[in-house]
Enzyme design. Structure first.
Site, PDB file in Angstrom:
ATOM      1  N   TYR A 113      28.372   7.092  26.886  1.00  0.00           N
ATOM      2  CA  TYR A 113      29.779   6.933  26.443  1.00  0.00           C
ATOM      3  C   TYR A 113      30.682   6.061  27.847  1.00  0.00           C
ATOM      4  CZ  TYR A 113      34.716   7.129  25.967  1.00  0.00           C
ATOM      5  OH  TYR A 113      36.161   6.868  26.085  1.00  0.00           O
ATOM      6  N   SER A 144      38.077   3.585  31.020  1.00  0.00           N
ATOM      7  CA  SER A 144      37.998   4.808  31.288  1.00  0.00           C
ATOM      8  C   SER A 144      37.789   5.409  32.632  1.00  0.00           C
ATOM      9  CB  SER A 144      37.222   5.651  30.259  1.00  0.00           C
ATOM     10  OG  SER A 144      37.136   6.858  30.266  1.00  0.00           O
TER      11      SER A 144
END
Length: 316
Positions: free
Chosen positions: A181, A156
């Site tokens: 995250y 990501s």
């Protein structure tokens, strides 16, 4: 660390044929994972959708079959947050080899409080990193049985600005959902690169590489009812953003190319061409902190201790 090199032209709409190959996509029932699975199905490969929600997986398979006549697609119940279940899930594949796995599934929480799995691990770190780490261990014999298996980890862009706290991997002292995250995704990416180093050292024919999908918006994603429904108003609202980011169909392209393109090398990062946010997939330079082999080795050791398994076992 391998550097990006020019590759032959790649047509995302005319993928090479891959009949007889078996690909597992974790989180293949929705989002980017769904489009990864749909695109693989179009090559003639047998695609396995790993999902903890059987009903959603069935819906996704029906959608793929409606768009890809003759699609070879099946579901596998897979709960990455439950480490003790993963060996049995892999046994349920009933395969003698696996040509590729796309480690794509993920959990992103927006708000406190901090949540844990029944194993006592922070939920996002457990699902996104530890679950895939352990799953790779149980898949190792199937991947080793393939002539040139590929292990593709979906990273990501959120991880680009984060650093791991190796003394607090599970955010017990400072839990901030977005940071936790991003760090879980960074852990995944470091794992993938460390895995490739260990595979090379062992003389394995399997390759491990990293992708990141860029910016992926639902409003720019084509409809796949009932998996995803994009209204006309949502499409119109998303048009300006299309100058910078893309939909989830295009966000699937780096992972699909990482599996199918013979020019892709282990240890590479594949990302969208335009500022890493949108466009055709290409090899990109590794971010500086992804080259930290000391941090990656420490993370590997900690992950082995937390999961009780070593993914490089059986892959040589």
């Amino acid at each position: 660390m391998p550097s990006p090199t020019p590759t032959e032209s790649w047509d995302v709409r005319r993928l090479p044929s891959a009949p007889g190959r078996h690909v597992l996509v974790t989180g293949g029932n929705a989002g980017i994972g769904y489009f990864v699975a749909e695109q693989f199905a179009g090559t003639g490969a047998t695609v396995v959708l790993g999902s903890r929600d059987t009903a959603k997986a069935e819906t996704a398979m029906a959608s793929i079959r409606s768009r890809v006549p003759g699609a070879r697609v099946r579901a596998l119940r897979l709960d990455l947050a439950d480490l003790s279940s993963l060996e049995a899930s892999v046994e349920a594949l009933r395969l003698d080899r696996l040509d590729a796995v796309v480690l794509n599934a993920g959990v992103m929480l927006d708000h406190p409080p901090r949540r844990e799995t029944h194993d006592g691990h922070e939920l996002m770190f457990a699902t996104n990193h530890l679950g895939h780490f352990a799953l790779t261990r149980w898949l190792a014999p199937l991947l080793a049985a393939a002539p040139a298996a590929r292990i593709v980890t979906t990273g990501s862009f959120a991880a680009k600005s984060e650093r791991l706290d190796l003394d607090d991997l599970q955010s017990t002292r400072d839990y901030q959902p977005k940071r936790t995250y991003a760090r879980s995704k960074l852990a995944q990416m470091l794992f993938a690169l460390e895995l490739d180093r260990r595979l090379r050292a062992a003389g394995s024919t399997a390759l491990s590489m990293v992708t990141h999908p860029g910016g992926a918006l639902d409003s720019l994603t084509p409809s796949r009812p009932p998996v995803h429904i994009r209204t006309t108003s949502a499409r119109l609202r998303g048009l300006p953003a299309g100058l910078l980011v893309q939909g989830k169909e295009a966000a699937a392209w780096p992972a699909v190319r990482a599996v199918l393109d013979p020019a892709v090398a282990g240890g590479q990062l594949w990302a969208p061409r335009v500022f890493g946010l949108r466009g055709l997939p290409r090899p990109a330079p590794l971010w500086d902190h992804l080259t930290d082999t000391t941090a990656a080795a420490r993370l590997w050791d900690a992950s082995c201790e937390l999961t009780g398994v070593d993914p490089s076992s059986g892959l040589a």
